[in-house]
Design an enzyme around this catalytic site. Structure first.
Site, PDB file in Angstrom:
ATOM      1  CG  ASN A   1      -4.962 -12.123 -15.177  1.00 23.79           C
ATOM      2  OD1 ASN A   1      -5.614 -11.469 -16.093  1.00 23.79           O
ATOM      3  ND2 ASN A   1      -3.489 -12.371 -15.612  1.00 23.79           N
TER       4      ASN A   1
ATOM      5  CE1 TYR B   1      -1.522 -13.666 -18.060  1.00 25.41           C
ATOM      6  CE2 TYR B   1       0.458 -12.938 -16.915  1.00 25.41           C
ATOM      7  CZ  TYR B   1      -0.647 -12.660 -17.683  1.00 25.41           C
ATOM      8  OH  TYR B   1      -1.227 -11.385 -17.942  1.00 25.41           O
TER       9      TYR B   1
ATOM     10  CG  ASN C   1       2.275 -10.524 -13.032  1.00 29.94           C
ATOM     11  OD1 ASN C   1       2.600 -10.644 -11.910  1.00 29.94           O
ATOM     12  ND2 ASN C   1       2.715  -9.935 -14.028  1.00 29.94           N
TER      13      ASN C   1
ATOM     14  CB  THR D   1       2.646  -8.128 -22.160  1.00 36.58           C
ATOM     15  OG1 THR D   1       2.846  -9.322 -21.479  1.00 36.58           O
ATOM     16  CG2 THR D   1       1.545  -8.324 -23.342  1.00 36.58           C
TER      17      THR D   1
ATOM     18  CG  HIS E   1       4.907 -14.996 -16.225  1.00 34.81           C
ATOM     19  ND1 HIS E   1       5.267 -14.629 -14.912  1.00 34.81           N
ATOM     20  CD2 HIS E   1       4.580 -14.164 -16.752  1.00 34.81           C
ATOM     21  CE1 HIS E   1       4.598 -13.446 -14.817  1.00 34.81           C
ATOM     22  NE2 HIS E   1       4.087 -13.076 -16.086  1.00 34.81           N
TER      23      HIS E   1
END
Length: 359
Positions: free
Chosen positions: A236, A181, A179, A27, A176
């Site tokens: 996260n 998400y 991480n 990102t 994805h």
């Protein structure tokens, strides 16, 4: 050490890669109005020495645009903008997959377009704060728990986005599921406390990812679908849990049966997160049976050694690609690598994005 294996061709499904170097998805927050622009064209073209480029996380849905200035791929304007990137990269002989990243609960209403919803598998907020362009850092709000309809909508959005990716000239998509998400939120009991078909047991927590992968493969073909996973990840507010290896091995086996072209394993231990045990990676690789992309703090020597040893088939490099547009050339000729500037990772504009010199 010679790096013959790292620089050899590789057949990924029906696609031939000119080498085994993968540019990892990163990102970079340069997409104004959630569309790639001329800067993206230049950035990716500069790095087309890689056999395979995986783009920055790109949302399949307005609901997934959780960060400021990340791109989307759910309308025809975005398709047209991405087409310029894929054409330029292909002209340089590289292949390019788009990473489909729905941020789910990792979001803030201030970052979302009008009419979008802040959603997650359960009404559990991420710890800490989310940066917004309009109001600076803000505490993460509690997401709306997804209804059965929301889940069906989200799966369909991945399918539609995958079809648009092919239309935009991408060689494939990377789902994805890492991480922290949306996909990993479903996989993890710390984010998913549902008691329906999509939560409550390891198999049910795997269900969202497997169902989405199945439908995306049905839409665009198995050779064009990869996935990124991060067992033991700690981003996260995702917390490692009891039985994690078993759940990920079962997931890898199911994805192998669907026929995905690769699994890309995240290992951010070089950046201070828990290490992903080699036993876990090996068990996932063997259960999957397809191409494994290794990643995490690699240099050319370690990449070559792991490829020769058969630990994986391709190796992804992240941060070295930020500051070394000619990374492949530098590794090939043993040239020194430039260090990246951390303060321009997520800032708008060309500084720290397209202005790193070649050797």
């Amino acid at each position: 050490m010679s790096h013959n294996t790292l620089f050899s061709e590789y057949k990924l499904g029906s696609t031939t890669l000119k080498n085994r170097v993968v540019m990892a998805p990163m990102t970079r927050s340069r997409a104004i109005d959630n569309k790639p622009n001329e800067l993206h064209v230049e950035h990716y073209t500069q790095r087309a020495g890689a056999g395979l480029i995986i783009t920055e996380g790109t949302s399949p849905s307005p609901n997934g645009l959780g960060y400021p200035r990340i791109p989307g791929l759910f309308n025809h304007e975005q398709v047209a903008a991405w087409k310029k990137v894929t054409e330029a990269v292909h002209a340089k002989g590289a292949r390019i997959f788009v990473q489909l990243m729905h941020t789910g609960r990792v979001s803030h209403p201030a970052n979302l377009p009008d009419g979008a919803k802040h959603i997650g598998p359960s009404a559990i907020a991420v710890d800490g704060e989310m940066y917004t362009d309009s109001a600076g850092p803000q505490p993460f709000p509690v997401p709306q728990e997804m209804t059965a309809d929301d889940i069906e909508t989200a799966i369909n959005e991945y399918v539609t986005s995958s079809k648009l990716a092919i239309e935009a000239g991408f060689d494939g998509v990377e789902l994805h599921a890492a991480n922290g998400y949306l996909m990993e939120q479903f996989l993890s009991p710390s984010a998913n406390q549902r008691n329906d078909a999509f939560g409550g047991t390891p198999d049910k927590r795997n269900h969202f990812v497997i169902e989405t992968a199945k439908r995306v493969v049905a839409a665009i073909g198995k050779d064009h679908v990869g996935i990124r996973l991060s067992p033991y990840g700690a981003f996260n507010s995702i917390v490692p849990f009891e039985g994690i290896t078993e759940q990920y091995v079962a997931l890898s086996k199911a994805l192998g049966e669907i026929g995905l072209t690769y699994i890309h394993i995240v290992d951010h231990s070089s950046m201070g997160t828990p290490e992903v045990p080699w036993e876990t990676k090996r068990a996932m690789r063997d259960a999957f049976g397809g191409t494994l992309i290794l990643s995490g703090g690699y240099d050319a020597d370690r990449a070559e050694a792991d490829l020769v040893e058969g630990k994986g088939h391709l190796v992804a490099f992240g941060r070295p690609f930020i500051s070394n547009p000619d990374l492949v050339d530098r590794m090939k000729h043993g040239k020194e690598l430039a260090a990246p500037e951390f303060n321009t990772f997520y800032t708008p504009g060309p500084a720290g994005y397209t202005d790193y010199p070649t050797a």
